[in-house]
Design a protein around this motif. Structure first.
Motif, PDB file in Angstrom:
ATOM      1  N   GLY A  67       0.795  -1.217   0.000  1.00 22.44           N
ATOM      2  CA  GLY A  67       0.000   0.000   0.000  1.00 22.44           C
ATOM      3  C   GLY A  67       0.830   1.271   0.000  1.00 22.44           C
ATOM      4  N   VAL A  68       2.124   1.152  -0.377  1.00 19.73           N
ATOM      5  CA  VAL A  68       2.987   2.337  -0.413  1.00 19.73           C
ATOM      6  C   VAL A  68       3.390   2.593  -1.868  1.00 19.73           C
ATOM      7  CG1 VAL A  68       5.163   3.340   0.380  1.00 19.73           C
ATOM      8  CG2 VAL A  68       3.889   1.776   1.866  1.00 19.73           C
ATOM      9  N   GLU A  69       3.272   3.836  -2.296  1.00 15.37           N
ATOM     10  CA  GLU A  69       3.675   4.201  -3.648  1.00 15.37           C
ATOM     11  C   GLU A  69       5.127   4.677  -3.633  1.00 15.37           C
ATOM     12  OE1 GLU A  69       2.367   4.324  -6.859  1.00 15.37           O
ATOM     13  OE2 GLU A  69       1.020   2.884  -5.910  1.00 15.37           O
ATOM     14  N   PRO A  70       5.964   4.183  -4.558  1.00 16.08           N
ATOM     15  CA  PRO A  70       7.329   4.712  -4.594  1.00 16.08           C
ATOM     16  C   PRO A  70       7.303   6.198  -4.968  1.00 16.08           C
ATOM     17  CG  PRO A  70       7.062   2.811  -6.068  1.00 16.08           C
ATOM     18  CD  PRO A  70       5.704   3.196  -5.609  1.00 16.08           C
ATOM     19  N   THR A  71       8.247   6.965  -4.418  1.00 12.68           N
ATOM     20  CA  THR A  71       8.315   8.382  -4.779  1.00 12.68           C
ATOM     21  C   THR A  71       8.829   8.496  -6.215  1.00 12.68           C
ATOM     22  OG1 THR A  71      10.536   8.510  -3.851  1.00 12.68           O
ATOM     23  CG2 THR A  71       8.695   9.119  -2.407  1.00 12.68           C
ATOM     24  N   PRO A  72       8.535   9.634  -6.901  1.00 16.37           N
ATOM     25  CA  PRO A  72       8.980   9.765  -8.294  1.00 16.37           C
ATOM     26  C   PRO A  72      10.491   9.538  -8.438  1.00 16.37           C
ATOM     27  CG  PRO A  72       7.469  11.535  -7.725  1.00 16.37           C
ATOM     28  CD  PRO A  72       7.745  10.787  -6.450  1.00 16.37           C
ATOM     29  N   GLY A  73      10.864   8.765  -9.427  1.00 22.02           N
ATOM     30  CA  GLY A  73      12.276   8.466  -9.679  1.00 22.02           C
ATOM     31  C   GLY A  73      12.765   7.222  -8.960  1.00 22.02           C
ATOM     32  N   SER A  74      12.007   6.724  -7.996  1.00 24.89           N
ATOM     33  CA  SER A  74      12.433   5.519  -7.269  1.00 24.89           C
ATOM     34  C   SER A  74      12.138   4.276  -8.109  1.00 24.89           C
ATOM     35  CB  SER A  74      11.682   5.401  -5.942  1.00 24.89           C
ATOM     36  OG  SER A  74      11.909   6.538  -5.153  1.00 24.89           O
ATOM     37  N   HIS A  75      12.690   3.165  -7.687  1.00 24.78           N
ATOM     38  CA  HIS A  75      12.402   1.914  -8.380  1.00 24.78           C
ATOM     39  C   HIS A  75      10.924   1.594  -8.289  1.00 24.78           C
ATOM     40  CE1 HIS A  75      16.601   0.968  -8.845  1.00 24.78           C
ATOM     41  NE2 HIS A  75      16.794   1.291  -7.596  1.00 24.78           N
ATOM     42  N   PRO A  76      10.376   0.952  -9.307  1.00 24.79           N
ATOM     43  CA  PRO A  76       8.997   0.482  -9.163  1.00 24.79           C
ATOM     44  C   PRO A  76       8.918  -0.513  -8.006  1.00 24.79           C
ATOM     45  CG  PRO A  76      10.028  -0.373 -11.180  1.00 24.79           C
ATOM     46  CD  PRO A  76      10.978   0.590 -10.568  1.00 24.79           C
ATOM     47  N   PRO A  77       7.721  -0.744  -7.464  1.00 30.14           N
ATOM     48  CA  PRO A  77       7.637  -1.668  -6.326  1.00 30.14           C
ATOM     49  C   PRO A  77       8.233  -3.030  -6.666  1.00 30.14           C
ATOM     50  CG  PRO A  77       5.531  -0.594  -6.703  1.00 30.14           C
ATOM     51  CD  PRO A  77       6.400  -0.240  -7.863  1.00 30.14           C
ATOM     52  N   SER A  78       8.953  -3.603  -5.709  1.00 35.01           N
ATOM     53  CA  SER A  78       9.522  -4.943  -5.905  1.00 35.01           C
ATOM     54  C   SER A  78       8.481  -5.988  -5.558  1.00 35.01           C
ATOM     55  CB  SER A  78      10.718  -5.145  -4.970  1.00 35.01           C
ATOM     56  OG  SER A  78      11.734  -4.233  -5.255  1.00 35.01           O
ATOM     57  N   LYS A  79       8.587  -7.128  -6.205  1.00 35.70           N
ATOM     58  CA  LYS A  79       7.758  -8.266  -5.797  1.00 35.70           C
ATOM     59  C   LYS A  79       8.260  -8.743  -4.429  1.00 35.70           C
ATOM     60  CE  LYS A  79       5.626  -8.843  -9.834  1.00 35.70           C
ATOM     61  NZ  LYS A  79       4.353  -8.151 -10.027  1.00 35.70           N
ATOM     62  N   ALA A  80       7.330  -9.239  -3.637  1.00 37.60           N
ATOM     63  CA  ALA A  80       7.677  -9.642  -2.267  1.00 37.60           C
ATOM     64  C   ALA A  80       8.810 -10.672  -2.236  1.00 37.60           C
ATOM     65  CB  ALA A  80       6.437 -10.194  -1.574  1.00 37.60           C
ATOM     66  N   GLY A  81       8.864 -11.539  -3.271  1.00 36.16           N
ATOM     67  CA  GLY A  81       9.875 -12.598  -3.300  1.00 36.16           C
ATOM     68  C   GLY A  81      11.302 -12.103  -3.409  1.00 36.16           C
ATOM     69  N   GLU A  82      11.487 -10.803  -3.640  1.00 36.14           N
ATOM     70  CA  GLU A  82      12.846 -10.250  -3.636  1.00 36.14           C
ATOM     71  C   GLU A  82      13.392 -10.167  -2.209  1.00 36.14           C
ATOM     72  OE1 GLU A  82      14.886  -9.397  -6.262  1.00 36.14           O
ATOM     73  OE2 GLU A  82      13.343 -10.397  -7.443  1.00 36.14           O
TER      74      GLU A  82
END
Lengths: 440, 183
Positions: A185-200
């Motif tokens: 439920g958290v959006e990455p800030t502009p320029g950050s990596h897209p959300p990672s999959k949990a399995g990372e």
């Protein structure tokens, strides 16, 4: 769907703590170890509870185990063989590959961290000293009743002045970027990596390839768990300040040298790519802007942020360097240890630095890659340099600052840091801890 | 390159044993030679799969045409793919000359192999791990076991990287342009 109530809070959220205590533990026998886990189980916060926690709910304890610890608790050799190779070997055995040589060699590590009898770490967070003292007393009480479990060593973690911003001993602002996990439920800030999959970061979930890596066995122990890489790095604050003074005549020049080596201005954390000549605290404070940059298009030659700057090495952002940037991320937790050295005080020889845990699903692909390649590989981007902070330095390498018409060189970068400890741990989920406590 | 050593051709004979070599995350790191890092993997082709492998040559051609930097993270100079049979069945040889050690960026390499379909070649080789999608150590083990290290390597312009070659050519082009503009 992330099982937040079964995942230890440690990697997924930050409690409102300014103090922590690391206790490195040893068990004389399996039954004592299991009883210790059972005694502490009710204090261990899960991600769901801690994310919603109030100041009165402070179940902020976390617990993780070495391979020797799991062995001691009764995990069989056949089962252990399904865990990752670096975890089984331990960090000290991989020191040569990581670049931990010379003063950084495991022979010089502290806190009994390389002992074969290191079985577990318990991390006690507290919002203030009073609460910390209460936690320590509670832990001592459990140990009095359980003589088979002993503390091998402890490390006290506490924020240092000035308290108006989170920083380490050199004065660099910390916690500017952290990976975001899909489904939180958290959006990455502009320029950050897209959300990672949990399995990372968490075992038992699909990772960024869309595949789910088979769980180490038994799955009752490992599901919702993560690997942790512990790293204790002494910071030579006096040497760092001397170096700035030797390479900058004015305070402004010294700040610029400090910023060039990091890639961000020291106190504000504003990125050089966006404000190369002068700090911009307003930009730094705007999380819609302070991470919204790349290198490939905005600063390809490093005129703003040098190619070898710490943030440019450890978070390369560029596809030409890696196609799998999202697969090299770690979740970093930890803080500063040792006394604060005021700005105007001379070096006092005290042991101070940072002690951090890097959480990930694959120690080799994530943590070891960052240290062995991006921090320590002298051929990185053909620089013949190492990371000025995370790399091993002995005064033989320089640091290039691209500048027109010709680059400037910071000569003979000394060791601003020395590795003083390291270990690999497995951080089980809550049901994994129950499984360990209930082993017979 | 910080000096002029590229001006003197060099040859290096490489010992057979990997004992004493620096250890990487997944095993020994064969040292850089005057011909840079090399990678020669030879493996037997599963019966009847020759066309599947041969056709992938075209796929790679198209992938690079469509996106010229698709293989950039491998820091390649050259790739050579060869199919041959010297009497013991059809074999595939993948030979690459790189500027970085393969071990360092092995996960990037495997991700690239997947995204460009190079993996499709490997699944047609004997011994390729069935769980290759999730088991990097097993894939790396396959490469180590099928790697045939050189015993001699030579560089006419030793240790020069592809980036340095491109930089020099860009500089040459810029000078030509400058001279044109001064006419």
């Amino acid at each position: 769907m992330l099982e937040l109530e079964d995942i230890q809070h440690y990697l997924l959220t930050r409690p409102h703590a300014t103090i922590a205590e690391y206790h490195f533990m040893t068990f004389s026998d399996a039954a004592s170890g299991r009883r210790w886990i059972n005694d502490l189980l009710h204090t261990i916060g899960n991600a769901k509870t801690v994310m919603a926690a109030s100041d009165t709910d402070m179940r902020w304890v976390s617990m993780a185990f070495t391979a020797n610890g799991l062995r001691k608790l009764g995990i069989s050799e056949t089962e252990l063989a399904t865990f990752s190779e670096p975890f089984l070997q331990g960090m000290a055995a991989r020191a040569g590959m990581l670049g931990d040589t010379g003063a950084n060699h495991p022979d010089n590590w502290e806190d009994n961290i390389t002992s074969d009898n290191l079985h577990a770490v318990v991390i006690l967070f507290a919002k203030d000293r009073e609460e910390k003292d209460r936690c320590l007393k509670a832990h001592e009480a459990y140990l009095v009743n359980n003589p088979g479990v002993k503390i091998l060593s402890t490390l006290h973690i506490e924020a240092i002045p000035p308290y108006d911003y989170v920083h380490e001993h050199f004065g660099y602002r910390d916690r500017i970027t952290t990976p975001v996990i899909e489904g939180m439920g958290v959006e990455p800030t502009p320029g950050s990596h897209p959300p990672s999959k949990a399995g990372e970061f968490i075992l038992g979930y699909a990772d960024d390839t869309g595949e789910t890596v088979p769980l180490p066995q038994p799955s009752a122990l490992t599901r919702n768990g993560s690997y942790l890489a512990y790293r204790k790095m002494q910071e030579h604050v006096g040497a760092f300040r001397d170096y700035l003074r030797a390479n900058g005549e004015t305070e402004e020049e010294q700040e610029l040298v400090a910023a060039k080596m990091m890639g961000r201005w020291r106190k504000s954390g504003a990125p050089l790519v966006l404000c190369p000549h002068k700090d911009d605290p307003e930009l730094a404070g705007d999380n819609q802007r302070n991470n919204n940059f790349d290198y490939e298009k905005m600063d390809p030659h490093g005129y703003a942020c040098p190619i070898g700057a710490h943030i440019r090495r450890m978070n390369v952002r560029d596809n030409s360097v890696t196609r799998i940037m999202n697969r090299r991320l770690i979740i970093r937790r930890g803080g500063t240890y040792g006394p604060y050295l005021p700005d105007d005080a001379p070096e006092d020889g005290a042991n101070r630095g940072i002690a951090v845990f890097a959480g990930c699903a694959d120690l080799s692909r994530q943590f070891e890659f960052l240290i062995s390649v991006w921090a320590n590989d002298t051929t990185f981007e053909e620089l013949n340099e190492r990371d000025p902070f995370a790399g091993v330095q002995d005064g033989s390498l320089d640091f290039a600052i691209p500048k027109k018409p010709i680059k400037k060189k910071l000569k003979n970068i000394p060791a601003f840091t020395t590795v003083r400890g390291g270990a690999y741990f497995f951080l089980p989920g809550i049901s994994g801890l129950r499984y360990l406590a209930g082993l017979t | 390159m910080s000096d002029n050593s590229w001006q003197t051709p060099q040859a290096v004979a490489i010992p057979k044993s990997s004992d004493g070599l620096e250890k990487g995350r997944y095993g020994p790191i064969w040292p850089k030679t005057p011909a840079n890092y090399g990678f020669t993997v030879i493996a037997k082709v599963i019966e009847g799969r020759e066309e599947a492998i041969r056709n992938y040559g075209k796929t790679i051609e198209e992938a690079v045409k469509g996106s010229p930097d698709v293989l950039a993270p491998l820091k390649l100079h050259f790739l050579r793919w060869v199919l041959f049979d010297v009497g013991s069945g059809l074999h595939f040889m993948y030979q690459g000359i790189f500027d970085t050690d393969f071990d360092k960026y092995v996960e990037d390499a495997i991700a690239l192999f997947n995204s460009t379909g190079i993996t499709t070649v490997f699944v047609n080789l004997e011994g390729w791990p069935e769980d290759w999608k999730t088991n990097v150590p097993a894939v790396t083990k396959f490469f180590h076991e099928h790697q045939r290290p050189s015993f001699l390597e030579y560089g006419e312009y030793p240790f020069v990287s592809a980036d340095e070659v491109k930089k020099a050519l860009r500089l040459k082009a810029a000078f030509s342009e400058m001279l044109d503009q001064m006419q």
